[in-house]
Design a protein around this motif. Structure first.
Motif, mmCIF file in Angstrom:
data_model
loop_
_atom_site.group_PDB
_atom_site.id
_atom_site.type_symbol
_atom_site.label_atom_id
_atom_site.label_comp_id
_atom_site.label_asym_id
_atom_site.label_seq_id
_atom_site.Cartn_x
_atom_site.Cartn_y
_atom_site.Cartn_z
ATOM 1 N N LEU A 179 0.794 -1.139 -0.080
ATOM 2 C CA LEU A 179 -0.227 0.002 -0.031
ATOM 3 C C LEU A 179 0.813 1.275 -0.102
ATOM 4 C CD1 LEU A 179 -2.665 -0.928 2.711
ATOM 5 C CD2 LEU A 179 -2.529 -1.647 0.349
ATOM 6 N N PHE B 202 1.026 5.363 0.098
ATOM 7 C CA PHE B 202 0.167 6.765 0.697
ATOM 8 C C PHE B 202 0.690 7.823 0.459
ATOM 9 C CE2 PHE B 202 -0.958 3.003 3.269
ATOM 10 C CZ PHE B 202 -2.283 3.076 3.382
ATOM 11 N N ALA B 203 -0.073 9.175 0.017
ATOM 12 C CA ALA B 203 0.224 10.437 0.088
ATOM 13 C C ALA B 203 1.349 10.714 -0.950
ATOM 14 C CB ALA B 203 0.786 10.961 1.635
ATOM 15 N N SER B 204 2.440 11.367 -0.647
ATOM 16 C CA SER B 204 3.511 11.559 -1.766
ATOM 17 C C SER B 204 4.149 10.196 -2.405
ATOM 18 C CB SER B 204 4.494 12.447 -1.047
ATOM 19 O OG SER B 204 5.099 11.757 -0.092
ATOM 20 N N GLU C 239 1.640 9.207 -5.156
ATOM 21 C CA GLU C 239 1.891 9.819 -6.353
ATOM 22 C C GLU C 239 3.316 9.772 -7.106
ATOM 23 O OE1 GLU C 239 -0.359 14.341 -5.234
ATOM 24 O OE2 GLU C 239 1.789 14.109 -5.182
ATOM 25 N N ALA D 112 5.502 -0.326 7.290
ATOM 26 C CA ALA D 112 4.495 -1.150 8.338
ATOM 27 C C ALA D 112 4.274 -2.472 7.467
ATOM 28 C CB ALA D 112 3.044 -0.503 8.432
ATOM 29 N N GLU E 9 0.655 -7.537 4.137
ATOM 30 C CA GLU E 9 0.355 -6.223 3.602
ATOM 31 C C GLU E 9 1.285 -5.320 4.257
ATOM 32 O OE1 GLU E 9 -3.968 -4.346 3.528
ATOM 33 O OE2 GLU E 9 -3.089 -3.505 5.000
ATOM 34 N N ALA F 75 3.005 -1.460 3.927
ATOM 35 C CA ALA F 75 2.531 -0.175 3.703
ATOM 36 C C ALA F 75 3.893 0.839 3.799
ATOM 37 C CB ALA F 75 1.295 0.423 4.554
ATOM 38 N N ILE G 279 5.132 4.068 4.105
ATOM 39 C CA ILE G 279 4.514 5.287 4.828
ATOM 40 C C ILE G 279 5.478 6.704 4.832
ATOM 41 C CG2 ILE G 279 3.883 6.243 7.419
ATOM 42 C CD1 ILE G 279 3.022 3.352 7.856
ATOM 43 N N PRO G 280 5.258 7.385 4.289
ATOM 44 C CA PRO G 280 5.922 8.828 4.165
ATOM 45 C C PRO G 280 5.822 9.497 5.286
ATOM 46 C CG PRO G 280 4.298 8.831 2.176
ATOM 47 C CD PRO G 280 3.993 7.792 3.204
ATOM 48 N N PRO G 281 6.871 10.519 5.515
ATOM 49 C CA PRO G 281 6.770 11.206 6.852
ATOM 50 C C PRO G 281 5.213 11.665 7.231
ATOM 51 C CG PRO G 281 8.453 11.961 5.438
ATOM 52 C CD PRO G 281 7.881 10.938 4.887
ATOM 53 N N VAL G 282 4.751 11.285 8.667
ATOM 54 C CA VAL G 282 3.395 11.395 8.882
ATOM 55 C C VAL G 282 3.329 12.815 9.268
ATOM 56 C CG1 VAL G 282 3.268 9.110 9.514
ATOM 57 C CG2 VAL G 282 4.077 10.741 11.161
ATOM 58 N N ALA G 283 2.059 13.432 9.107
ATOM 59 C CA ALA G 283 1.757 14.697 9.466
ATOM 60 C C ALA G 283 0.559 14.990 10.077
ATOM 61 C CB ALA G 283 1.865 15.755 8.315
ATOM 62 N N GLY G 284 0.187 14.173 11.005
ATOM 63 C CA GLY G 284 -1.153 14.379 11.756
ATOM 64 C C GLY G 284 -1.027 15.442 12.905
ATOM 65 N N TYR H 22 -6.574 16.043 4.750
ATOM 66 C CA TYR H 22 -6.021 15.145 5.516
ATOM 67 C C TYR H 22 -6.394 13.768 4.861
ATOM 68 C CZ TYR H 22 -4.913 18.018 9.303
ATOM 69 O OH TYR H 22 -4.375 19.127 10.224
ATOM 70 N N TYR I 259 -3.920 5.969 6.625
ATOM 71 C CA TYR I 259 -3.749 4.571 6.329
ATOM 72 C C TYR I 259 -4.904 4.153 7.402
ATOM 73 C CZ TYR I 259 -1.979 -0.204 6.445
ATOM 74 O OH TYR I 259 -1.678 -1.598 6.466
ATOM 75 N N HIS J 158 -9.438 11.889 15.046
ATOM 76 C CA HIS J 158 -8.797 12.510 14.103
ATOM 77 C C HIS J 158 -9.608 12.541 13.207
ATOM 78 C CE1 HIS J 158 -5.805 14.217 11.583
ATOM 79 N NE2 HIS J 158 -4.749 14.360 12.434
ATOM 80 N N LEU K 164 0.781 11.100 18.980
ATOM 81 C CA LEU K 164 -0.124 10.939 17.537
ATOM 82 C C LEU K 164 0.852 11.689 16.484
ATOM 83 C CD1 LEU K 164 -3.942 12.089 17.927
ATOM 84 C CD2 LEU K 164 -2.222 13.333 16.328
ATOM 85 N N LEU L 30 1.061 8.683 14.126
ATOM 86 C CA LEU L 30 -0.220 8.155 13.391
ATOM 87 C C LEU L 30 0.056 8.467 12.078
ATOM 88 C CD1 LEU L 30 -2.793 7.524 14.791
ATOM 89 C CD2 LEU L 30 -3.654 9.743 14.229
ATOM 90 N N VAL M 45 -0.936 9.599 9.047
ATOM 91 C CA VAL M 45 -1.798 10.564 8.593
ATOM 92 C C VAL M 45 -1.107 11.495 7.824
ATOM 93 C CG1 VAL M 45 -3.350 12.575 9.326
ATOM 94 C CG2 VAL M 45 -3.946 10.322 10.527
ATOM 95 N N TRP M 46 -1.406 12.004 6.584
ATOM 96 C CA TRP M 46 -0.612 12.852 6.081
ATOM 97 C C TRP M 46 -1.755 14.197 5.706
ATOM 98 C CZ3 TRP M 46 -1.089 7.693 5.324
ATOM 99 C CH2 TRP M 46 -0.113 7.010 5.782
ATOM 100 N N TRP N 79 2.297 18.489 -0.281
ATOM 101 C CA TRP N 79 2.259 17.651 0.849
ATOM 102 C C TRP N 79 3.183 18.453 2.074
ATOM 103 C CZ3 TRP N 79 -0.903 14.033 0.839
ATOM 104 C CH2 TRP N 79 -1.530 13.646 -0.410
ATOM 105 N N ALA O 153 6.300 16.505 8.406
ATOM 106 C CA ALA O 153 6.231 16.562 9.797
ATOM 107 C C ALA O 153 7.473 16.998 10.447
ATOM 108 C CB ALA O 153 5.836 15.651 10.564
#
Lengths: 83, 146
Positions: A9, A11-13, A16, A56, A73, A75, A77-82, B50, B53, B81, B116, B120, B122-123, B135, B138
């Motif tokens: 999987l 995600f994000a960048s 792309e 992951a 599975e 994944a 995971i690009p740098p997260v930004a929650g 936002y 995954y 979130h 988090l 987490l 999340v992007w 993008w 962080a």
């Protein structure tokens, strides 16, 4: 020995860069998480995966040398930004 | 009782989170809301998209809440979130913590937001006044917790 099928999987960048949200790989037994990451990196071509990606396996953060199993599975995971 | 969904497509429900940590033994309830800011690094921002995954983010957020409660006995922690496109001023994340005493309620709340932001999956992609979007990376790990 039979090949293993592993879903990757993206995600994000990273999605792309590869141009797709998911890859299905056929890997030889003994393949590790890093092999799946390398396959994604190869598909990303010149754009490249973003720096600092984590990975992951089956929804938990994993190491590049963790062994893969059939049906896993992975994944990217690009740098997260929650937050 | 079914497991609550913590990654949501609707506005975060801070009042609902507060209600879920409220109990007679609580002497302090701390709430946090992270909201979409109108500027970032000198650029005017009109909104943020936002994405997550989702299945892993649900697990990871649940794990962070359990960790907070284990580190600070007596703590109750709840969080949501949001994903999707948010306007400036809208909350993207909400956290409520309760404890018999305020120090632990604050500490637990801080623990949840910092973990988090670090973990987490999340992007976010910022939307700018000129119609472009980028993008957002962080802060590096060494900056986490600041």
């Amino acid at each position: 020995m039979a090949q293993m099928h592993v879903d990757v999987l993206l995600f994000a960048s990273a999605a792309e860069a590869v141009g797709a949200p998911r890859l299905t790989l056929a890997l030889e037994p003994g393949a590790v998480v890093g092999d799946a990451v390398q396959a994604a990196r190869d598909r990303a071509g010149a754009v490249g995966l973003p720096d600092g990606v984590l990975v992951a396996r089956n929804e938990a953060y994993a190491r590049l040398d963790d062994l893969l199993g059939d049906g896993d599975e992975v994944a990217i995971i690009p740098p997260v930004a929650g937050g | 009782m079914s497991t609550p969904q913590r990654i949501v497509d609707r506005p975060v429900d801070l009042a609902g989170l507060v209600a879920s940590v409220t109990h007679p033994g609580a002497g302090a309830i701390v709430t946090f809301a992270g909201t979409v800011r109108d500027r970032n690094q000198g650029q005017a921002v009109t909104g943020i998209e936002y994405s997550a995954y989702r299945s892993m983010a649900e697990r990871e957020l649940a794990a962070i809440l359990v960790e907070a409660e284990q580190r600070l006995p007596g703590l109750r922690a709840a969080a949501e979130h949001r994903v999707g496109t948010l306007d400036v001023g809208e909350p993207s994340v909400a956290i409520a913590t309760s404890h018999p005493h305020r120090a632990e309620a604050y500490e637990g709340n801080r623990y949840v937001i910092e973990e988090l932001k670090r973990r987490l999956p999340v992007w976010k992609r910022e939307l700018y006044v000129d119609g472009t979007r980028e993008w957002v990376a962080a802060a590096p790990a060494v900056e986490a917790g600041r």
